[in-house]
Design a protein around this motif. Structure first.
Motif, short mmCIF file in Angstrom:
data_model
loop_
_atom_site.label_atom_id
_atom_site.label_comp_id
_atom_site.label_asym_id
_atom_site.label_seq_id
_atom_site.Cartn_x
_atom_site.Cartn_y
_atom_site.Cartn_z
N LEU A 42 3.80 10.91 -0.67
CA LEU A 42 5.26 10.97 -0.68
C LEU A 42 5.79 10.35 -1.96
N SER A 43 6.80 10.95 -2.50
CA SER A 43 7.35 10.48 -3.78
C SER A 43 8.33 9.33 -3.60
N ALA A 44 9.04 9.31 -2.46
CA ALA A 44 10.06 8.28 -2.24
C ALA A 44 9.44 7.07 -1.56
N LEU A 45 8.63 6.32 -2.29
CA LEU A 45 8.00 5.12 -1.76
C LEU A 45 8.92 3.93 -1.96
N ASP A 46 8.93 3.04 -0.94
CA ASP A 46 9.78 1.86 -0.98
C ASP A 46 9.08 0.77 -1.78
N ARG A 47 9.24 0.84 -3.10
CA ARG A 47 8.57 -0.16 -3.94
C ARG A 47 9.21 -1.54 -3.78
N ARG A 48 10.50 -1.60 -3.52
CA ARG A 48 11.14 -2.88 -3.26
C ARG A 48 10.59 -3.50 -1.98
N GLY A 49 10.38 -2.66 -0.96
CA GLY A 49 9.79 -3.17 0.29
C GLY A 49 8.40 -3.70 0.08
N LEU A 50 7.62 -3.02 -0.77
CA LEU A 50 6.28 -3.49 -1.08
C LEU A 50 6.33 -4.84 -1.79
N ALA A 51 7.26 -4.99 -2.72
CA ALA A 51 7.39 -6.27 -3.42
C ALA A 51 7.79 -7.38 -2.45
N ASP A 52 8.65 -7.06 -1.49
CA ASP A 52 9.06 -8.07 -0.50
C ASP A 52 7.87 -8.49 0.37
N ILE A 53 7.05 -7.52 0.75
CA ILE A 53 5.87 -7.85 1.56
C ILE A 53 4.95 -8.79 0.80
N ARG A 54 4.69 -8.49 -0.45
CA ARG A 54 3.82 -9.35 -1.26
C ARG A 54 4.41 -10.74 -1.41
N ARG A 55 5.72 -10.82 -1.65
CA ARG A 55 6.36 -12.12 -1.84
C ARG A 55 6.30 -12.97 -0.57
N VAL A 56 6.61 -12.35 0.57
CA VAL A 56 6.58 -13.10 1.83
C VAL A 56 5.16 -13.56 2.15
N ALA A 57 4.18 -12.68 1.94
CA ALA A 57 2.79 -13.04 2.23
C ALA A 57 2.33 -14.20 1.35
N ILE A 58 2.71 -14.17 0.09
CA ILE A 58 2.29 -15.24 -0.83
C ILE A 58 2.93 -16.57 -0.44
N VAL A 59 4.23 -16.55 -0.10
CA VAL A 59 4.92 -17.80 0.27
C VAL A 59 4.36 -18.36 1.57
N LEU A 60 4.16 -17.51 2.57
CA LEU A 60 3.60 -17.98 3.84
C LEU A 60 2.19 -18.52 3.65
N ARG A 61 1.40 -17.83 2.85
CA ARG A 61 0.03 -18.28 2.59
C ARG A 61 0.00 -19.65 1.92
N ARG A 62 0.97 -19.90 1.08
CA ARG A 62 1.02 -21.17 0.36
C ARG A 62 1.18 -22.36 1.31
N HIS A 63 1.76 -22.11 2.50
CA HIS A 63 1.93 -23.19 3.46
C HIS A 63 0.88 -23.15 4.57
N MET A 64 0.37 -21.96 4.89
CA MET A 64 -0.62 -21.86 5.97
C MET A 64 -1.93 -22.54 5.61
N ALA A 65 -2.38 -22.38 4.39
CA ALA A 65 -3.67 -22.98 4.00
C ALA A 65 -3.63 -24.50 4.05
N PRO A 66 -2.60 -25.18 3.46
CA PRO A 66 -2.54 -26.64 3.61
C PRO A 66 -2.36 -27.08 5.06
#
Length: 324
Positions: A173-197
């Motif tokens: 599909l050509s109409a991919l939600d690239r902003r949504g993908l960026a949000d998923i990566r950002r949320v996962a990185i922030v949550l991971r930063r607290h889950m590991a400690p």
């Protein structure tokens, strides 16, 4: 006081909510039961009550610190523990995690939150129903498990969104939600930063040599640690999958651009000899063949058409035109 709630928890699971208004914590936790004092500093007067409760200055500073990361440190006969939970408050970002600060001793647990934390409310409801813990370590384990319970739907939601994006990439599909993908990566990185400690903090608390941390308490703490470990691993997987999807999107865009550039190159290659011939015939010098013949224009035009069709056929057979 609305911002301060207190329970006296017995080892048989029974509990009784008591009123500490105007009292200090000195002497609490010495009656053979566990006293749990929860302070919600978002409510008026709660912070003032805690500051006047008689805690050691170091403990008080740790409980009221503006910014905290998950940690576990021993101080005297007690343990300071900072945990974090996902922010499920209306209008807030889920990755803006809410901290839960705790001072734990054998008979006293003081927990402090600066914003609303639903996991604490879940444990409070269980205590109100008479399902209280039998010790401070058990209470910490329950709070940690409820924090994990509240975080799991958030992580599952990230997985579902990423699954949808992966399906779109597979379907081309050509109409991919690239902003949504960026949000998923950002949320996962922030949550991971607290889950590991947080996993490390619970693991440290589990192995601390405190006499009031019993064998079955360590099992519960180990379970909470494993839950946090699994959440951290899932967030790692989400981050890696999001990177793969991003790479696939960029590859697809690069491939589409390459196809367009190839098509333009083929068209230019077809018209290059035609332009050369027409340019050559357009020079204004004497001796131009066919200048006096009225059929010369149509002969040249026909030759150009044949040459163009021949070039198109040549590029088609070589596969250059079949790739667009």
């Amino acid at each position: 006081m609305d911002g301060v709630r207190q329970w006296r928890l017995n080892r048989d699971g029974s509990s009784a909510e008591v009123d500490l208004t105007g009292e200090i914590l000195d002497g609490w936790g010495t009656a053979g039961a566990l006293d749990w004092v929860h302070v919600n500093c978002a409510r008026p007067g709660a912070r003032d009550w805690l500051e006047a409760a008689g805690l050691e200055p170091l403990v008080l500073r740790a409980l009221l610190a503006a910014e905290t990361r998950p940690r576990c440190s021993v101080h005297g006969a007690g343990v300071l523990i900072n945990l974090r939970g996902v922010n499920l408050n209306l209008g807030d970002e889920v990755e803006d995690m809410v901290s839960l600060r705790m001072w734990v001793t054998e008979g006293l647990l003081v927990s402090v939150q600066l914003r609303r934390l639903m996991a604490v409310s879940d444990v409070m409801e269980g205590v109100t129903r008479g399902q209280g813990p039998d010790g401070p370590a058990e209470l910490v384990a329950r709070l940690a498990l409820r924090l994990a319970d509240r975080a799991e739907p958030v992580v599952a939601g990230l997985n579902e969104k990423l699954d949808t994006l992966e399906d779109q990439v597979i379907e081309g599909l050509s109409a991919l939600d690239r902003r949504g993908l960026a949000d998923i990566r950002r949320v996962a990185i922030v949550l991971r930063r607290h889950m590991a400690p947080q996993r490390d903090a619970l693991s440290t608390f589990e192995i601390e040599d405190m006499p009031w941390i019993r064998g079955h308490h360590r099992s519960r703490l180990r379970e909470a640690t494993e839950r946090m470990t699994r959440l951290a691993e899932e967030l790692d997987a989400i981050r890696d999958r999001a990177q793969v999807v991003h790479d696939q999107i960029m590859d697809a865009r690069a491939e589409a651009m390459n196809r367009q550039m190839l098509l333009l190159s083929v068209v230019a290659a077809i018209f290059l000899p035609l332009g050369l011939i027409t340019g050559l015939l357009g020079i204004n010098v004497g001796g131009m063949p066919g200048a006096e013949d009225p059929r010369a224009f149509w002969i040249v035009t026909g030759a150009l058409v044949v040459l163009g069709l021949g070039l198109v056929t040549l590029f088609w057979r070589t596969g250059l035109l079949g790739r667009h």
